[in-house]
Structure formats: C-alpha cells, structure tokens
Design a protein around this motif. Sequence first.
Motif, PDB file in Angstrom:
ATOM      1  N   PHE A 119       0.861  -1.191   0.000  1.00 24.36           N
ATOM      2  CA  PHE A 119       0.000   0.000   0.000  1.00 24.36           C
ATOM      3  C   PHE A 119       0.894   1.236   0.000  1.00 24.36           C
ATOM      4  CE2 PHE A 119      -2.777   3.299   1.673  1.00 24.36           C
ATOM      5  CZ  PHE A 119      -3.935   3.065   0.939  1.00 24.36           C
ATOM      6  N   TYR A 121       1.061   5.410   0.300  1.00 21.66           N
ATOM      7  CA  TYR A 121       0.287   6.531   0.820  1.00 21.66           C
ATOM      8  C   TYR A 121       1.216   7.718   1.057  1.00 21.66           C
ATOM      9  CZ  TYR A 121       2.132   4.956   5.356  1.00 21.66           C
ATOM     10  OH  TYR A 121       2.960   4.580   6.386  1.00 21.66           O
ATOM     11  N   LYS A 171      -6.197  -0.070   5.366  1.00 24.94           N
ATOM     12  CA  LYS A 171      -5.774  -0.466   6.718  1.00 24.94           C
ATOM     13  C   LYS A 171      -4.526  -1.327   6.592  1.00 24.94           C
ATOM     14  CE  LYS A 171      -9.134   0.870   9.721  1.00 24.94           C
ATOM     15  NZ  LYS A 171     -10.359   0.271  10.207  1.00 24.94           N
ATOM     16  N   LYS A 172      -3.503  -1.001   7.375  1.00 23.50           N
ATOM     17  CA  LYS A 172      -2.223  -1.698   7.199  1.00 23.50           C
ATOM     18  C   LYS A 172      -2.364  -3.211   7.298  1.00 23.50           C
ATOM     19  CE  LYS A 172      -0.590  -1.270  11.993  1.00 23.50           C
ATOM     20  NZ  LYS A 172      -1.931  -0.997  12.559  1.00 23.50           N
ATOM     21  N   GLU A 173      -3.328  -3.681   8.066  1.00 27.12           N
ATOM     22  CA  GLU A 173      -3.514  -5.119   8.261  1.00 27.12           C
ATOM     23  C   GLU A 173      -3.808  -5.853   6.942  1.00 27.12           C
ATOM     24  OE1 GLU A 173      -4.712  -2.797  10.238  1.00 27.12           O
ATOM     25  OE2 GLU A 173      -3.585  -3.284  12.051  1.00 27.12           O
ATOM     26  N   TYR A 175      -2.270  -5.398   4.184  1.00 30.97           N
ATOM     27  CA  TYR A 175      -1.095  -5.356   3.296  1.00 30.97           C
ATOM     28  C   TYR A 175       0.146  -5.915   3.993  1.00 30.97           C
ATOM     29  CZ  TYR A 175      -4.480  -2.245   1.256  1.00 30.97           C
ATOM     30  OH  TYR A 175      -5.660  -1.746   0.761  1.00 30.97           O
ATOM     31  N   HIS A 176       1.126  -6.263   3.182  1.00 27.92           N
ATOM     32  CA  HIS A 176       2.383  -6.764   3.736  1.00 27.92           C
ATOM     33  C   HIS A 176       3.380  -5.649   3.999  1.00 27.92           C
ATOM     34  CE1 HIS A 176       0.698 -10.228   1.422  1.00 27.92           C
ATOM     35  NE2 HIS A 176       0.925 -10.789   2.584  1.00 27.92           N
ATOM     36  N   LEU A 177       3.259  -4.582   3.213  1.00 21.81           N
ATOM     37  CA  LEU A 177       4.209  -3.483   3.337  1.00 21.81           C
ATOM     38  C   LEU A 177       3.473  -2.192   2.995  1.00 21.81           C
ATOM     39  CD1 LEU A 177       7.313  -3.078   3.781  1.00 21.81           C
ATOM     40  CD2 LEU A 177       7.537  -3.030   1.300  1.00 21.81           C
ATOM     41  N   CYS A 178       3.603  -1.186   3.845  1.00 20.34           N
ATOM     42  CA  CYS A 178       2.959   0.104   3.585  1.00 20.34           C
ATOM     43  C   CYS A 178       4.053   1.154   3.477  1.00 20.34           C
ATOM     44  CB  CYS A 178       1.989   0.461   4.710  1.00 20.34           C
ATOM     45  SG  CYS A 178       0.702  -0.763   4.974  1.00 20.34           S
ATOM     46  N   ILE A 179       4.074   1.859   2.365  1.00 18.74           N
ATOM     47  CA  ILE A 179       5.161   2.795   2.085  1.00 18.74           C
ATOM     48  C   ILE A 179       4.621   4.212   2.018  1.00 18.74           C
ATOM     49  CG2 ILE A 179       6.948   3.449   0.411  1.00 18.74           C
ATOM     50  CD1 ILE A 179       7.029   0.531  -0.488  1.00 18.74           C
ATOM     51  N   ASN A 180       5.144   5.047   2.875  1.00 15.83           N
ATOM     52  CA  ASN A 180       4.762   6.458   2.917  1.00 15.83           C
ATOM     53  C   ASN A 180       5.733   7.221   2.007  1.00 15.83           C
ATOM     54  OD1 ASN A 180       4.231   9.103   3.628  1.00 15.83           O
ATOM     55  ND2 ASN A 180       4.026   8.668   5.816  1.00 15.83           N
ATOM     56  N   TYR A 196      14.266  -5.934  -1.586  1.00 14.57           N
ATOM     57  CA  TYR A 196      13.320  -6.188  -0.498  1.00 14.57           C
ATOM     58  C   TYR A 196      12.220  -7.135  -0.977  1.00 14.57           C
ATOM     59  CZ  TYR A 196      10.425  -5.517   3.562  1.00 14.57           C
ATOM     60  OH  TYR A 196       9.692  -5.750   4.691  1.00 14.57           O
ATOM     61  N   TRP A 200      11.471 -10.930   0.243  1.00 19.02           N
ATOM     62  CA  TRP A 200      10.162 -11.292   0.799  1.00 19.02           C
ATOM     63  C   TRP A 200       9.664 -12.600   0.178  1.00 19.02           C
ATOM     64  CZ3 TRP A 200       5.095 -12.148  -0.604  1.00 19.02           C
ATOM     65  CH2 TRP A 200       4.160 -12.104   0.434  1.00 19.02           C
TER      66      TRP A 200
END
Lengths: 205, 205
Positions: A119, A121, A171-173, A175-180, A196, A200
């Motif tokens: 995800f 954001y 919602k972070k749950e 996804y495996h990885l959330c990138i801002n 990365y 994974w």
Amino acid sequence: MRIITISREFGSGGRELGKRLAEGLNIPCYDHEIIELIAKENGFDENYIARVSESFIVAAYPATIGSHMMDYSMMNNVQLETQATQRKIIRAFAEKGDCVVVGRAADIILRDYNPLNIFVYASQDAKLQRCRERAKEGENFTDKEMIRKMKQIDKGRALYHNLLMDEAWGKKESYHLCINTTDTEIKNLIPALVPYVNAWFENKK
Amino acid sequence: MRIITISREFGSGGRELGKRLAEGLNIPCYDHEIIELIAKENGFDENYIARVSESFIVAAYPATIGSHMMDYSMMNNVQLETQATQRKIIRAFAEKGDCVVVGRAADIILRDYNPLNIFVYASQDAKLQRCRERAKEGENFTDKEMIRKMKQIDKGRALYHNLLMDEAWGKKESYHLCINTTDTEIKNLIPALVPYVNAWFENKK
C-alpha cells in the motif's frame, strides 16, 4: 511466482512506484493495459471505461469535478460487465507469470496467488503537491477542490475494494508493506525496494 | 544522521527486527539499555522499571497476568520520573549519532532529528505463535489469556504514545514504513531492509 499488487491513495505516487518496481524486477506492470483490454472486449470508449472501471462507485456521488460527464443510467450494467471482465483479465495476467498490478483490487482478486500486497500513501500536502506537478494544462483546481477530488477517488477505491471482500482498504492489516512516499523520491527507492521484494518472496515461510 | 525508530505490536518481532537492522547498519540499538540506564539513575530495581517504563499505563487496568504485582500507590511519581528520564536518555543517545531505538515513543521524542519511523505488525495468529515460541518455561497462558495480554500491552503503548502527542499509535500515517511480519522470517529481510533504509535517508527531499 512473484505477483505484486499495489494499492494506493490518489496522488501518493503508487502508480509510479508500481511501474518503476516492475521495471526494476524486469517483469510486466498492468494498469492502463487492463483498462485498454476491457475497452476492447466491451467495445466501450477507452476514456469512458477508464473513468468507470475502478472508481465507478464515485459516480454515485455528485461528480462536481471532471472533464467528462457520465451516463448514470448505464452504470449498473457497465459495473457488472466491467467488474467481471476485470477479474478475468487480471487473473489471466497473473496466470502468465510474475507481474505488478496497480489498483483494481488485485490484492483481493489474486489472493490465491499469494501476492505481496503493497500500500502506497502520503501526507495530504505531499499528495496535493504531486497532483499539482502532474496536472494537465488548463486544470485550475483550488486546493480545496483538489482535496475533495482526492478523497472522492479514494472513497471509490475503498468502496470497490470492500465490496469484493469484507476487508478494509488502506488499513495496514490488509497489506504486507505500507510505504509512505511523503518527502521521498520514488525512483531512488526502487534499487532498494527490488531486493526487499525478492527477499520477501524467497523467505516466505 | 540516520536515526531509526521502531514501534511495534507486541509479538510482531519488532524488537528482533530493530536489533538485526541495527546490526546490519552497524549502528547501536537502544532498548534494554535505556531501561538499565533509567534504573541506575533512579535507583529502582531493573525488573520493576522494565515493567513500569513504557507500559506503565497498563497498570491502570486489572493486572491479571504477570509474575510481579505492581505498587499502584507509587505509579504517579514513577510515571513522571520515568517519562522525563526516558526522554532525556533517548535524546542523549540520538545526540551521539546514528542509532535504532525500539519503542519508548522514540518516534515522537526524536521528531526533530527527522528519524525514519518504522511500524512492525503481524496477524494475531502470527503474534500468538511468536509469543509461544519465545515463552519462558513454566508459562502456561491459554490463547485467550495471551491475546488479552498482547492487547493490554499494545493498549499501554498506544496510550503512552498518544499522551505525548495527539497522534495515533499504529496508524500508518504516523510512520514512514509499515512492515507486516506475518509468515516472514525477519532475519532474512534484513539484507534487503538495510539498503532500503540507506536509500530512504540518502534520497529524502
């Protein structure tokens, strides 16, 4: 098999990240391509399909912004056709092998391929700035209008995602990885994101 | 300067990730060390301080689980002293140079050092499994008790974090990168996370 899905907030650079990541991994990235295929199969105008496909639900809200007006009376049929065709095409792409799929609720549609779900954001300011930099000539939205547009599009994405499966978009749950991406140059993250992603997949229990 | 803060859900492996990441970056990781210093400065028993420091607010809830009973009458003084000392020590560490700080709301305390803030999380099943693998001999929590314990500790972390600053603990917006450790072997992610972290610092706008 490496299937990577990218979900993203409007203006966060998720599409750019997906495209560059796919280049870095040397695998295809599906985004516009999907829409073009849908357009061909359904015989609709491509721009029209682009607008109704992922974010069709936005049409249920007052469409105060946008250069094309939509035909509301057609929405239900188009919705059903588009959804079914999208699922079919996305799965056909995954069947072909490693790929990145941006948006289109691919994280859910491709669930049984065990994809890496990312995800993307950013802060509202960062998204606004990105939208401004990428604005077509002649677009003169105020910040307020632009923020409303971003929220409307994300609302459509969330509704589409959550219709398919009772799970929270963004919602972070989920996804495996959330990138801002706030304050970061996406293209410079890719040389680090590629290993990365590979790590994974290699090390998935 | 590379300051990395790790916030994490209990049982997600955030501490392991922080420690291994610091090793990979060849910089110090502060966690137990902080508590030991607090203990020395305040003259309290180290185990006692470990329990009251970050998660002191948990004590406001019925402490049905845990091998030591806490002295509730002391909490307020201890809270204040511990908080102030923690802030001082964490900032002194950051002042010394590159480091990883696990927990202790370091993301907020070190905000003016422009840290990379990472949040580590996992599915409830994965966290339960991790807790079971790391359980001390003689611990015989049921799944239900363990889940209650995990939630209680995370609640304490969230309250502590949100007391310091009106920002949501665990919400992706508060972090630069959120890593879901479900089904992944943390140690094998590190060789990929190290270049990611370096790229993030190098390319920060």
